[in-house]
Design a protein around this motif. Structure first.
Motif, PDB file in Angstrom:
ATOM      1  N   ASP A   1       0.809  -1.224   0.000  1.00 36.99           N
ATOM      2  CA  ASP A   1       0.000   0.000   0.000  1.00 36.99           C
ATOM      3  C   ASP A   1       0.845   1.278   0.000  1.00 36.99           C
ATOM      4  OD1 ASP A   1       0.945   0.020   2.571  1.00 36.99           O
ATOM      5  OD2 ASP A   1      -0.973   0.543   3.493  1.00 36.99           O
ATOM      6  N   LYS A   2       2.164   1.148  -0.200  1.00 41.87           N
ATOM      7  CA  LYS A   2       3.102   2.268  -0.309  1.00 41.87           C
ATOM      8  C   LYS A   2       3.317   3.014   1.000  1.00 41.87           C
ATOM      9  CE  LYS A   2       3.670   1.400  -4.610  1.00 41.87           C
ATOM     10  NZ  LYS A   2       4.573   0.320  -4.853  1.00 41.87           N
ATOM     11  N   THR A   3       2.975   2.430   2.141  1.00 45.91           N
ATOM     12  CA  THR A   3       3.328   3.001   3.431  1.00 45.91           C
ATOM     13  C   THR A   3       4.785   2.625   3.661  1.00 45.91           C
ATOM     14  OG1 THR A   3       1.095   2.649   4.250  1.00 45.91           O
ATOM     15  CG2 THR A   3       2.780   3.048   5.888  1.00 45.91           C
ATOM     16  N   ARG A   4       5.647   3.634   3.826  1.00 47.63           N
ATOM     17  CA  ARG A   4       7.070   3.331   3.992  1.00 47.63           C
ATOM     18  C   ARG A   4       7.382   3.030   5.453  1.00 47.63           C
ATOM     19  NH1 ARG A   4       8.390   7.147  -0.769  1.00 47.63           N
ATOM     20  NH2 ARG A   4       7.665   8.828   0.504  1.00 47.63           N
ATOM     21  N   ILE A   5       8.204   2.011   5.648  1.00 44.20           N
ATOM     22  CA  ILE A   5       8.616   1.653   7.002  1.00 44.20           C
ATOM     23  C   ILE A   5      10.125   1.478   7.067  1.00 44.20           C
ATOM     24  CG2 ILE A   5       6.431   0.544   7.620  1.00 44.20           C
ATOM     25  CD1 ILE A   5       7.796  -2.156   7.133  1.00 44.20           C
ATOM     26  N   ASN A   6      10.650   1.701   8.274  1.00 36.85           N
ATOM     27  CA  ASN A   6      12.071   1.507   8.593  1.00 36.85           C
ATOM     28  C   ASN A   6      13.026   2.058   7.540  1.00 36.85           C
ATOM     29  OD1 ASN A   6      11.219   0.300  10.968  1.00 36.85           O
ATOM     30  ND2 ASN A   6      11.171  -1.735  10.065  1.00 36.85           N
TER      31      ASN A   6
ATOM     32  N   ASP B   1       8.626  -0.720  14.916  1.00 40.35           N
ATOM     33  CA  ASP B   1       8.921  -0.244  13.567  1.00 40.35           C
ATOM     34  C   ASP B   1       8.753   1.264  13.485  1.00 40.35           C
ATOM     35  OD1 ASP B   1       9.234  -2.872  12.312  1.00 40.35           O
ATOM     36  OD2 ASP B   1       7.089  -3.087  12.691  1.00 40.35           O
ATOM     37  N   LEU B   2       9.485   1.875  12.563  1.00 40.57           N
ATOM     38  CA  LEU B   2       9.323   3.295  12.254  1.00 40.57           C
ATOM     39  C   LEU B   2       8.419   3.346  11.019  1.00 40.57           C
ATOM     40  CD1 LEU B   2      10.255   6.181  13.033  1.00 40.57           C
ATOM     41  CD2 LEU B   2      12.006   5.950  11.273  1.00 40.57           C
ATOM     42  N   VAL B   3       7.197   3.865  11.183  1.00 41.45           N
ATOM     43  CA  VAL B   3       6.207   3.868  10.100  1.00 41.45           C
ATOM     44  C   VAL B   3       5.899   5.312   9.702  1.00 41.45           C
ATOM     45  CG1 VAL B   3       3.879   3.166   9.419  1.00 41.45           C
ATOM     46  CG2 VAL B   3       5.174   1.750  11.004  1.00 41.45           C
ATOM     47  N   GLU B   4       6.001   5.588   8.387  1.00 43.37           N
ATOM     48  CA  GLU B   4       5.708   6.922   7.857  1.00 43.37           C
ATOM     49  C   GLU B   4       4.188   7.070   7.755  1.00 43.37           C
ATOM     50  OE1 GLU B   4       8.040   9.480   4.567  1.00 43.37           O
ATOM     51  OE2 GLU B   4       7.011   7.719   3.788  1.00 43.37           O
ATOM     52  N   VAL B   5       3.600   7.926   8.619  1.00 47.84           N
ATOM     53  CA  VAL B   5       2.137   8.070   8.641  1.00 47.84           C
ATOM     54  C   VAL B   5       1.653   9.282   7.859  1.00 47.84           C
ATOM     55  CG1 VAL B   5       1.710   6.781  10.759  1.00 47.84           C
ATOM     56  CG2 VAL B   5       2.256   9.194  10.917  1.00 47.84           C
ATOM     57  N   ALA B   6       2.503  10.300   7.694  1.00 53.81           N
ATOM     58  CA  ALA B   6       2.125  11.487   6.913  1.00 53.81           C
ATOM     59  C   ALA B   6       3.299  11.876   6.021  1.00 53.81           C
ATOM     60  CB  ALA B   6       1.727  12.630   7.835  1.00 53.81           C
ATOM     61  N   PRO B   7       3.439  11.210   4.847  1.00 52.60           N
ATOM     62  CA  PRO B   7       4.599  11.472   3.982  1.00 52.60           C
ATOM     63  C   PRO B   7       4.593  12.854   3.329  1.00 52.60           C
ATOM     64  CG  PRO B   7       3.094   9.951   2.929  1.00 52.60           C
ATOM     65  CD  PRO B   7       2.583  10.171   4.310  1.00 52.60           C
TER      66      PRO B   7
ATOM     67  N   LYS C   1       0.186  -4.155  13.704  1.00 54.93           N
ATOM     68  CA  LYS C   1      -0.949  -3.586  14.435  1.00 54.93           C
ATOM     69  C   LYS C   1      -1.481  -2.344  13.699  1.00 54.93           C
ATOM     70  CE  LYS C   1      -2.214  -1.990  19.034  1.00 54.93           C
ATOM     71  NZ  LYS C   1      -1.737  -1.648  20.364  1.00 54.93           N
ATOM     72  N   TYR C   2      -0.541  -1.529  13.166  1.00 52.98           N
ATOM     73  CA  TYR C   2      -0.914  -0.327  12.434  1.00 52.98           C
ATOM     74  C   TYR C   2      -1.771  -0.674  11.220  1.00 52.98           C
ATOM     75  CZ  TYR C   2      -0.265   3.604   9.186  1.00 52.98           C
ATOM     76  OH  TYR C   2      -0.467   4.623   8.285  1.00 52.98           O
ATOM     77  N   MET C   3      -1.338  -1.693  10.449  1.00 58.77           N
ATOM     78  CA  MET C   3      -2.084  -2.097   9.254  1.00 58.77           C
ATOM     79  C   MET C   3      -3.443  -2.680   9.624  1.00 58.77           C
ATOM     80  SD  MET C   3      -0.465  -1.028   6.752  1.00 58.77           S
ATOM     81  CE  MET C   3      -1.466  -1.677   5.451  1.00 58.77           C
TER      82      MET C   3
END
Length: 172
Positions: free
Chosen positions: A8-13, A48-54, A68-70
């Protein structure tokens, strides 16, 4: 921690490309720091480091469990989808010489449809010599609209389409 790039293009780590990010920690504290420091912080929490507002400046990242976030994100989308109401169009068909009782009966049905939030498409079908009585069909549709004027408004006035006269009603 070394998860692949999500679909879904959510960037992590390590996939976060910005030089600086605003980090929201698990204790709700936040700071602007470099991506490397943010990754070390996430590692120290074992999350994890999750980008929530790119699109923000700098991008906002949150230190959370990605799974959990997903899960929460999908749950919210499902809930939003559940609350959507799709408008359906219900069709009522008449003939130009429909009796008053039949008209009353179909008017009750139209009222039920409109009260449940659906649109009503009233159609008068003309066959053979019925084409001589188009004004009779128009009067029938206008009579229907008048009897429903307290709960519906005319979206499309009666107009001929081939051998049919069609009128659309929508709930107020």
């Amino acid at each position: 921690m070394g998860r692949p790039e999500p679909a879904d293009k959510t960037r992590i780590n390590e996939n976060i490309r910005a030089a600086q990010v605003r980090v929201i920690k698990p204790d709700n504290g936040h700071e602007v720091t470099t991506t490397d420091r943010a990754l070390k912080l996430a590692e120290s929490y074992n999350l994890d480091l999750v980008e929530v507002a790119p699109d923000a400046n700098p991008p906002v990242c949150k230190i959370i469990d990605y799974g959990k976030y997903m899960y929460e994100k999908k749950k919210k989308e499902k809930e939003a989808k559940k609350k959507q109401h799709t408008v359906t169009v219900k069709e009522l068909r008449f003939r130009p010489n429909t009796d008053d009782h039949d008209l009353e009966f179909k008017t009750r049905h139209a009222k039920e449809f409109l009260e449940s939030g659906d649109k009503v498409k009233a159609t008068v079908q003309f066959r053979g010599r019925d084409m001589l009585y188009t004004e009779k069909g128009e009067l029938l549709l206008l009579q229907l609209a008048k009897s429903l004027e307290d709960i519906a408004k005319i979206e499309a006035k009666p107009n001929m389409e081939g051998r049919r006269m069609i009128m659309m009603l929508t709930p107020k």
